[in-house]
Design an enzyme around this catalytic site. Structure first.
Site, PDB file in Angstrom:
ATOM      1  N   ASN A  26      35.875  48.467  42.756  1.00  9.89           N
ATOM      2  CA  ASN A  26      35.034  47.274  42.619  1.00  9.89           C
ATOM      3  C   ASN A  26      33.718  47.508  43.361  1.00  9.89           C
ATOM      4  O   ASN A  26      33.688  47.532  44.584  1.00  9.89           O
ATOM      5  CB  ASN A  26      35.780  46.071  43.201  1.00  9.89           C
ATOM      6  CG  ASN A  26      34.994  44.780  43.096  1.00  9.89           C
ATOM      7  OD1 ASN A  26      33.790  44.771  42.853  1.00  9.89           O
ATOM      8  ND2 ASN A  26      35.674  43.658  43.293  1.00  9.89           N
ATOM      9  N   HIS A  55      32.811  42.559  34.764  1.00 13.63           N
ATOM     10  CA  HIS A  55      32.816  43.056  36.139  1.00 13.63           C
ATOM     11  C   HIS A  55      34.113  43.804  36.386  1.00 13.63           C
ATOM     12  O   HIS A  55      35.207  43.336  36.056  1.00 13.63           O
ATOM     13  CB  HIS A  55      32.661  41.889  37.108  1.00 13.63           C
ATOM     14  CG  HIS A  55      32.985  42.242  38.522  1.00 13.63           C
ATOM     15  ND1 HIS A  55      32.432  43.336  39.161  1.00 13.63           N
ATOM     16  CD2 HIS A  55      33.830  41.660  39.425  1.00 13.63           C
ATOM     17  CE1 HIS A  55      32.910  43.415  40.388  1.00 13.63           C
ATOM     18  NE2 HIS A  55      33.757  42.419  40.572  1.00 13.63           N
ATOM     19  N   CYS A  91      29.377  39.575  42.790  1.00 12.44           N
ATOM     20  CA  CYS A  91      29.732  40.392  41.621  1.00 12.44           C
ATOM     21  C   CYS A  91      29.133  39.879  40.317  1.00 12.44           C
ATOM     22  O   CYS A  91      29.148  40.592  39.310  1.00 12.44           O
ATOM     23  CB  CYS A  91      31.245  40.474  41.500  1.00 12.44           C
ATOM     24  SG  CYS A  91      32.067  40.973  43.038  1.00 12.44           S
TER      25      CYS A  91
END
Length: 323
Positions: free
Chosen positions: A280, A250, A112
């Site tokens: 996500n 993020h 990520c």
């Protein structure tokens, strides 16, 4: 020293949308349970799309939107933790699909944090190799790493790709500072995609190809280390954290974003979010958010942006960028 100027943003999402109610029909969960704990309402899931095809679509949109031709691109960096194959790289496949012939292409796997690492590498490439135009993309099909019977992780992730086309320019610095750090001792807190040889006697656990996460450990890491990374980044420049127009973190969990805002003592409305629509998306989340905000005229030229990613590794990375 030359700097990188973002001259185009783009994104591509799979057609299929999976709502929280859809997931509630597959496992013991509910829309209310997911929303209250994550801030996620829905996510896009790849069916016919691949990581490479999503990345290629982004690359093609970047070229079309900027007016830059395929043979002018010097490098393509694709941040991904969910490639279609170990070789060739996603970047190589996407470059071929988009008709590039002169660029070198490589993948970056920092999960990520990958897009932030990619932008930092791009800044170095324009100075060490003399590159003029380059592309940095985050692309993921995380759905293939999800155990769709495991509620704690299945509700979190989505698929998608987004990226930027950068130009090397002289003049005032745009990427003002960066901070990259990896905490390998905490690696077991978040794992996925284990590979092993058929000749290995000690096989991994059955579920180890799928996401396995210690949610409490990751939450603690993310809130502490993102705030610390952003502070370290600003210590390198003559600007204050409060000078940031917008923070693009993020998009993992709304609780994490809200906690970082609290730790940095910054207004919550400066922390942009589209987590509710996409979940996500790992390395794709920050460029997906950036593209949406640029397209929506929220992020404008001249604004100071703070980007920060965190994830498997465990890793963290932040940059301060003058858009």
């Amino acid at each position: 020293m030359r700097t990188i100027k973002i001259i185009q943003t783009a994104s591509q999402l799979p057609e299929k949308i999976v709502s929280n109610d859809d997931l509630a029909g597959m496992m013991d969960t509910s829309d209310e349970w997911i929303r209250s704990r994550t801030g996620i309402f829905k996510r896009h899931i790849a069916v016919d799309e691949t990581t490479a095809s999503l990345a290629a679509s982004v690359l093609q949109k970047l070229l079309k939107g900027s007016g830059i031709s395929a043979d002018q691109i010097d490098f393509v960096l694709v941040a991904t933790m969910s490639p279609d194959s170990m070789a060739p790289s996603t970047a190589a496949q996407a470059s071929a699909l988009a008709g590039l012939s002169n660029a070198f292409a490589m993948d970056i796997n920092v999960a990520c944090s990958g897009f932030v690492y990619g932008l930092t590498l791009a800044h170095g490439l324009v100075n060490t190799l003399g590159s003029h135009y380059g592309v940095v993309i985050g692309a993921e099909t995380l759905s293939k790493l999800v155990d769709w019977q495991e509620r704690s992780t299945a509700v979190l992730f989505g698929d998608g790709a987004a990226g930027v086309l950068v130009e090397a320019v002289d003049g005032p610095e745009r990427l003002l500072a960066a901070d990259l750090k990896t905490f390998g001792k905490e690696a077991k807190s978040l794992t996925a995609g284990h590979l092993w040889s058929s000749t290995t006697w000690n096989q991994p656990e059955k579920g180890s190809r799928y996401f396995q996460m210690d949610g409490h450990a990751v939450y603690s890491f993310a809130t502490r280390q993102v705030a610390a990374s952003i502070k370290r980044t600003f210590e390198k420049i003559s600007a204050d954290i409060g000078d940031t127009d917008y923070f693009l973190l993020h998009q993992a969990n709304q609780r994490i974003i809200d906690k970082v805002a609290d730790l940095l003592k910054q207004p919550a409305d400066r922390f942009l979010s589209n987590l509710s629509k996409y979940g996500n998306t790992s390395a794709a989340s920050i460029p997906l958010l950036l593209d949406e905000m640029v397209t929506g005229n929220i992020v404008k030229s001249g604004q100071l942006l703070t980007l920060s990613g965190f994830g498997a590794g465990l890793s963290v990375g932040s940059i301060v960028y003058k858009y």
